[in-house]
Write an enzyme that holds these catalytic residues in place. Structure first.
Site, PDB file in Angstrom:
ATOM      1  N   GLY A   1       0.833  -1.196   0.000  1.00 24.10           N
ATOM      2  CA  GLY A   1       0.000   0.000   0.000  1.00 24.10           C
ATOM      3  C   GLY A   1       0.867   1.245   0.000  1.00 24.10           C
ATOM      4  N   ALA A   2       1.901   1.215   0.841  1.00 21.59           N
ATOM      5  CA  ALA A   2       2.805   2.352   0.969  1.00 21.59           C
ATOM      6  C   ALA A   2       4.030   1.886   1.743  1.00 21.59           C
ATOM      7  CB  ALA A   2       2.127   3.497   1.714  1.00 21.59           C
ATOM      8  N   MET A   3       5.068   2.718   1.740  1.00 25.41           N
ATOM      9  CA  MET A   3       6.283   2.351   2.453  1.00 25.41           C
ATOM     10  C   MET A   3       6.850   3.571   3.148  1.00 25.41           C
ATOM     11  SD  MET A   3       8.490   0.119   3.361  1.00 25.41           S
ATOM     12  CE  MET A   3       9.817   0.611   4.466  1.00 25.41           C
TER      13      MET A   3
ATOM     14  N   HIS B   1       5.021   5.582  11.551  1.00 19.89           N
ATOM     15  CA  HIS B   1       6.262   4.814  11.409  1.00 19.89           C
ATOM     16  C   HIS B   1       7.515   5.689  11.492  1.00 19.89           C
ATOM     17  CE1 HIS B   1       5.313   0.682  10.595  1.00 19.89           C
ATOM     18  NE2 HIS B   1       4.623   0.907   9.500  1.00 19.89           N
TER      19      HIS B   1
ATOM     20  N   HIS C   1      -0.701   6.121   8.971  1.00 22.67           N
ATOM     21  CA  HIS C   1       0.084   4.912   9.266  1.00 22.67           C
ATOM     22  C   HIS C   1       1.572   5.156   8.981  1.00 22.67           C
ATOM     23  CE1 HIS C   1       0.599   0.400   9.257  1.00 22.67           C
ATOM     24  NE2 HIS C   1       1.662   0.743   8.532  1.00 22.67           N
ATOM     25  N   GLU C   2       1.855   5.684   7.802  1.00 25.45           N
ATOM     26  CA  GLU C   2       3.261   5.869   7.418  1.00 25.45           C
ATOM     27  C   GLU C   2       3.928   6.947   8.255  1.00 25.45           C
ATOM     28  OE1 GLU C   2       4.264   3.513   5.663  1.00 25.45           O
ATOM     29  OE2 GLU C   2       2.293   2.832   5.000  1.00 25.45           O
TER      30      GLU C   2
HETATM   31 ZN   LIG Z   1       3.483  -0.218   8.236  1.00 28.43          ZN
END
Ligand SMILES: [Zn+2]
Ligand SMILES: *[C@@H]1O[C@H](CO)[C@@H](O)[C@H](O)[C@H]1NC(C)=O
Ligand SMILES: *[C@@H]1O[C@H](CO)[C@@H](O)[C@H](O)[C@H]1NC(C)=O
Ligand SMILES: *[C@@H]1O[C@H](CO)[C@@H](O)[C@H](O)[C@H]1NC(C)=O
Ligand SMILES: *[C@@H]1O[C@H](CO)[C@@H](O)[C@H](O)[C@H]1NC(C)=O
Length: 961
Positions: free
Chosen positions: A341-343, A381, A377-378
């Site tokens: 989905g994403a990083m 992180h 979310h990202e």
């Molecule tokens: Zn994650």
């Protein structure tokens, strides 16, 4: 990573070794095989695992080693301090060569005469390998060796390096900009003139930095990175840090070097860079940190929502963690081809387009929410994962669990109307309980060594279960205690790695400071029962029939298909009880210890004649069952005035009842569950309907093609009729987010159960819109999935071709997803087969990253379901080479198998596992699929009669009180 769709996979295409001139070539067979460069020697011995080359001769020696018992962890003889990486990728159709140089400054920790680090898919120029440093004059490279299985590149030296020495290791190499969505890879899009334009981008987590540069590719080898990127003058580059300066290339006149600032210490998997012709869209309201969202030209407008919210969410997390964001900037970029989905690459977050782009009028409310969730979310992180990293992948759950738990808080700051607390229940808790109810589920902490095993960890247990357990912890510690403990932990381990035990210590200290009741246990005691054991408990609350004020509470392990001899597990369960939701002080808390011993309470019940509900707002990660008397009381309350029960607990009751019935924990099984859920005819809140819809969907699939299936359809339609009449297709500009969601469900159920007025209206809407598809006024993006699916189901190749044309021409990735799902609503076997073919064909309308959607869609299509498994088997090798590994094929199987319910399908799956197991690094995903189908087959035998009887008795009158 952001909760993914599919994950980038390491290349397992062919175990072949080539020796080219003075270079060690690894796995680049496809690239160099035809024709081999002059003077090269090609070895295709697939049994060899280690290739040794010496600089003195052109001799290749291979070492055979028995499989199993392989150590995948690097020796810890060295600690890298600074990587100076210089990369120049050629980005031209037909030539995707990468020229690379790396210098690693490092310290020697132990005397040794060799250096071991990771490489994959690159040709190191043997003669360029140099070791230098004080006292190292005359140190020569004796020879090098490469182990394909562990991806260890070993440099054997002519002398010994001594502990304490500082040294630099440098080398040049060639690599290739691949197309498997992992490592340094290429992605492309079509510009306004229809020309294909390529970009170069990265995805390193978990084990693919080694494809871009030689490195110590494990999370706990943190170092600084000084990146230099070569690019054509008409492109730009971005990386984790800002550019320091740009200088001309010394002998390629069209090229320049972008030299980046040195990074903070970080893990290799967080390094990122992108070379593209993309547009930079700066955030309007950026604070201390410069924020920008990059997109392909033509998609600028779609970045507006992301640029609007990112700075606010970033500042929210700074406040939440009490630690400023450590980098000067935060770039985000929408990559047209992206596996997950994403990083969360530090300072350069990469996204798939649907996870960051939003086009009002075309993207749905659900798409908007997804963008907000993934961004939050990202960003979470950037602290949890980037600043402090878990020591090894077995603790992945700690990174992903926190990001999942915190994403809801981050979104809440910018979009309180999305009511993320409610969303959490279905999106995380109920969702993961489906998987975690299997005996083949796994504990949150999970050993993982080889890349396949590491990749397999990125599953709902690491994300949604861990997030749910952390949310439960928030409830028993208190939010403020949790925050203070977290801040202390992050400050203590900044730029370093940690284990869960370290976090438990800090949280425990804070809990002690504020005298939190932990039943005399440590945080570790409690959390270990949740993180080291798979599954979750069913808590049973029983009232004493002689004395209604006394309750007995016990626990049992939940398994969706119970079997003889299953081991019992026990947890430290934080219990909450409530009898009056309007009065928070009636909330009572107790601890249930991890044993088979029931607890008896006489001081919980205030109202002897009223129901009691356990697990207030479903903070606890468990299901709840009651005795018959209490179930009756709850049922009467739901039927008379359901709003006396909190909306989250109404959803809990729906999900628990239907799942406890399915797994045979509930007395009266489906009779009780169907009786309870009949109250829905009066339900006008989104959450319980969403829960019911998910569950009914599964039931309808399991019963499809049976008489009970037809009756169930009628029952569900009549339950939702009030709702549909109220909401209809008419969106109002004043509608709130959850109203939009609820209308979507109402229409989906009505059309999905063939309610004629709904079907007619959907077809009408489709005709209007297809005559003028760029007119966003004609069709609501929220209803479009149902409208297009219904029209496709009722239509034929004409509708299909329209959907394909629109799919190819739309500029909005979210619309593409909607249209692809709609195509899968056809029951034309030829068209379905075409979609399957496209999913594994280069240059077809369906991008590699979206193939998994095809399989998910096939699962819910009765005809597609029967096609999909055979297709995967027939194209096994093609799928592996197309996606870069066999793991993808097993994930596809898992995504279709949820709805299989025939013995013949089960037999086929078992046979497939036996046949393919030798090729797979891990078979857990297949085991889960097999167990799920086994449960489905048993389910039909066990429950068909009960459901059929209930539906017959209640048919035509399901709304009786
Ligand atoms: Zn994650
Ligand atoms: C790719 O381009 C580079 C730079 O122009 C050149 O040196 C190299 O030979 C080319 N490689 C192939 C395979 O065409
Ligand atoms: C670029 O790097 C040099 C040398 O490290 C440093 O002195 C200078 O301040 C940097 N320039 C910018 C614009 O950051
Ligand atoms: C971005 O924010 C502006 C100003 O608050 C608002 O008018 C606009 O609608 C927002 N755009 C999106 C796509 O949310
Ligand atoms: C981290 O915490 C440990 C244990 O409380 C302590 O010994 C150590 O000094 C702390 N380190 C830092 C950098 O704060």
């Amino acid at each position: 990573m952001g909760k993914g769709v599919t994950l980038p996979k390491w290349l397992v295409i062919a175990a072949c070794i080539i020796f080219v001139g003075g270079m060690v070539a690894v796995g680049l067979c496809v690239y160099y095989l035809a024709p081999p460069p002059p003077g090269s020697e090609v070895t295709t011995d697939t049994t060899s695992t280690v290739t040794e080359t010496t600089t003195q001769t052109d001799m290749t020696t291979t070492t055979l080693r028995p499989p199993g018992d392989i150590n995948y962890r690097l020796p810890r003889h060295f600690s890298p301090i600074l990587y100076t990486v210089r990369l120049l990728p050629i980005i031209e159709e037909g030539n995707f060569t990468i020229f690379g140089d790396v210098t690693i400054d490092m310290v020697c920790n132990e005397n040794t005469n060799h250096i071991v680090l990771h490489i994959n898919d690159m040709d190191v120029h043997q003669e360029t390998i140099k070791v230098s440093g004080e006292g190292l004059e005359g140190m020569m490279v004796h020879h090098t060796s490469f182990d394909q299985i562990t991806q260890f590149f070993t440099i054997h030296l002519s002398g010994e390096l001594k502990a304490g020495m500082q040294l630099s290791l440098s080398m040049s190499y060639l690599a290739k900009l691949n197309d498997i969505l992992g490592g340094f890879y290429r992605s492309s899009y079509f510009d306004v003139n229809g020309n294909r334009r390529y970009i170069a981008t990265t995805q390193f987590q978990p084990t693919d930095a080694r494809r871009a540069f030689p490195c110590f590719d494990e999370p706990n080898f943190k170092a600084r990175f000084a990146i230099t990127l070569g690019r054509k003058k008409d492109m730009t580059s971005i990386s984790n840090m800002p550019i320091n300066r740009t200088v001309p290339h010394e002998n390629m006149p069209d090229y320049e070097w972008d030299i980046y600032e040195e990074s903070v210490p970080m893990s290799t998997y967080l390094v990122a860079f992108v070379i593209s012709d993309f547009v930079k869209n700066p955030a309007p309201n950026a604070g201390e940190t410069e924020v920008a969202v990059w997109s392909r030209p033509g998609a600028e407008e779609q970045t507006r929502y992301a640029t609007n919210i990112t700075s606010t969410v970033l500042e929210y997390f700074e406040e939440f963690f009490q630690i400023p964001y450590p980098l000067p900037k935060q770039d985000m970029i929408a990559i047209p081809d992206f596996g997950a989905g994403a990083m969360e690459n530090w300072g350069l977050i990469t996204y798939r387009e649907t996870a960051v782009l939003y086009q009002p009028g075309v993207s749905s409310a659900q798409n908007k929410q997804r963008v907000a969730v993934v961004i939050a979310h990202e960003l979470a992180h950037q602290w949890f994962g980037n600043l402090v990293t878990t020591d090894w992948w077995d603790l992945l759950w700690l990174n992903e669990g926190f990001a999942t738990y915190l994403e809801f808080k981050g979104v809440d700051r910018v979009e309180p109307e999305m009511k993320m607390e409610q969303q959490y229940l279905n999106d995380a808790i109920h969702y993961v309980m489906q998987l975690d109810g299997l005996n083949s589920s796994h504990p949150m902490i999970m050993p993982a060594n080889n890349p396949d095993e590491i990749n397999e960890l990125f599953d709902p247990i690491a994300y949604e279960k861990s997030g749910s357990v952390l949310r439960m912890m928030e409830d028993f510690l208190g939010l403020e205690v949790l925050k203070e403990g977290l801040t202390n932990y992050l400050n203590n381990r900044t730029y370093d790695t940690a284990t869960a035990d370290v976090l438990w210590e800090f949280l425990g200290d804070t809990a002690t400071k504020y005298s939190v009741d932990l039943n005399g246990l440590t945080v570790k005691d409690i959390l270990d029962t949740w993180s080291l054991q798979k599954n979750f408990p069913v808590v049973k609350v029983e009232r004493n029939p002689e004395n209604y004020t006394e309750i007995t509470v016990s626990q049992k392990r939940f398994i969706s298909a119970q079997f003889e001899g299953a081991e019992e597990y026990y947890w430290h369960v934080p219990l909450t009880f409530i009898q009056d939701f309007s009065n928070n002080s009636s909330l009572k808390r107790r601890w249930l210890s991890n044993s088979s011993e029931p607890a008896v309470y006489t001081d919980i019940i205030d109202e002897p004649n009223s129901w009691i509900i356990c697990n207030h707002k479903v903070f606890g990660y468990y299901r709840v069952d009651y005795d018959e008397i209490n179930w009756d009381l709850i049922q009467v309350q739901l039927q008379t005035n359901h709003t006396k029960i909190d909306v989250m607990n109404r959803a809990q009751i729906v999900d628990d009842a239907l799942n406890l019935a399915s797994a045979d924990y509930l007395n009266q099984t489906y009779k009780r569950a169907m009786d309870l859920t009949s109250y829905l005819k009066n339900e006008f809140d989104w959450l319980p309907w969403e829960t019911a819809d998910n569950n009914f969907d599964r039931l309808r699939n399991l019963l499809s093609g049976t008489e009970a299936g037809a009756l169930l359809n009628d029952h569900i339609r009549s339950l939702a009729l009030h709702l549909y009449e109220l909401y209809d297709f008419n969106e109002d500009p004043m509608d709130k987010h959850l109203d939009l969601f609820l209308r979507t469900i109402a229409v989906r159920i009505a059309c999905g159960t063939n309610f004629a007025p709904c079907v007619e209206k959907a077809k009408e809407n489709f005709i209007n819109w297809s005559a003028d598809p760029d007119n966003a006024e004609l069709i609501s993006p929220n209803l479009k999935p149902t409208i297009t699916c219904t029209a496709m189901r009722e239509g034929d190749v004409k509708e299909f071709d329209f959907l394909v044309r629109r799919y190819n021409s739309t500029n909005v990735a979210a619309e593409k997803d909607q249209l692809l799902s709609a195509m899968m609503c056809t029951d034309d076997i030829i068209l379905l087969r075409r979609l399957l073919e496209w999913s594994i064909t280069d240059g077809s309308p369906i991008r590699k990253q979206d193939a998994v959607f095809v399989y998910r869609g096939m699962a819910t299509n009765q005809i597609g379901k029967t096609l999909a498994l055979g297709f995967i088997q027939d194209n096994w090798e093609q799928i592996a080479s197309y996606t870069g590994g066999y793991l993808t094929a097993t994930e596809w199987i898992q995504s279709v198998s949820r709805y299989y319910n025939k013995q013949s399908e089960l037999d086929e799956l078992i046979r497939l596992k036996e046949e393919k197991a030798p090729q797979l690094g891990t078979v857990r995903t297949l085991d889960q699929a097999i167990e799920q189908v086994t449960a489905n087959v048993q389910w039909l035998e066990k429950h068909y009669q009960t459901i059929h009887n209930w539906l017959r008795n209640n048919s035509g009158n399901p709304v009786k009180n």
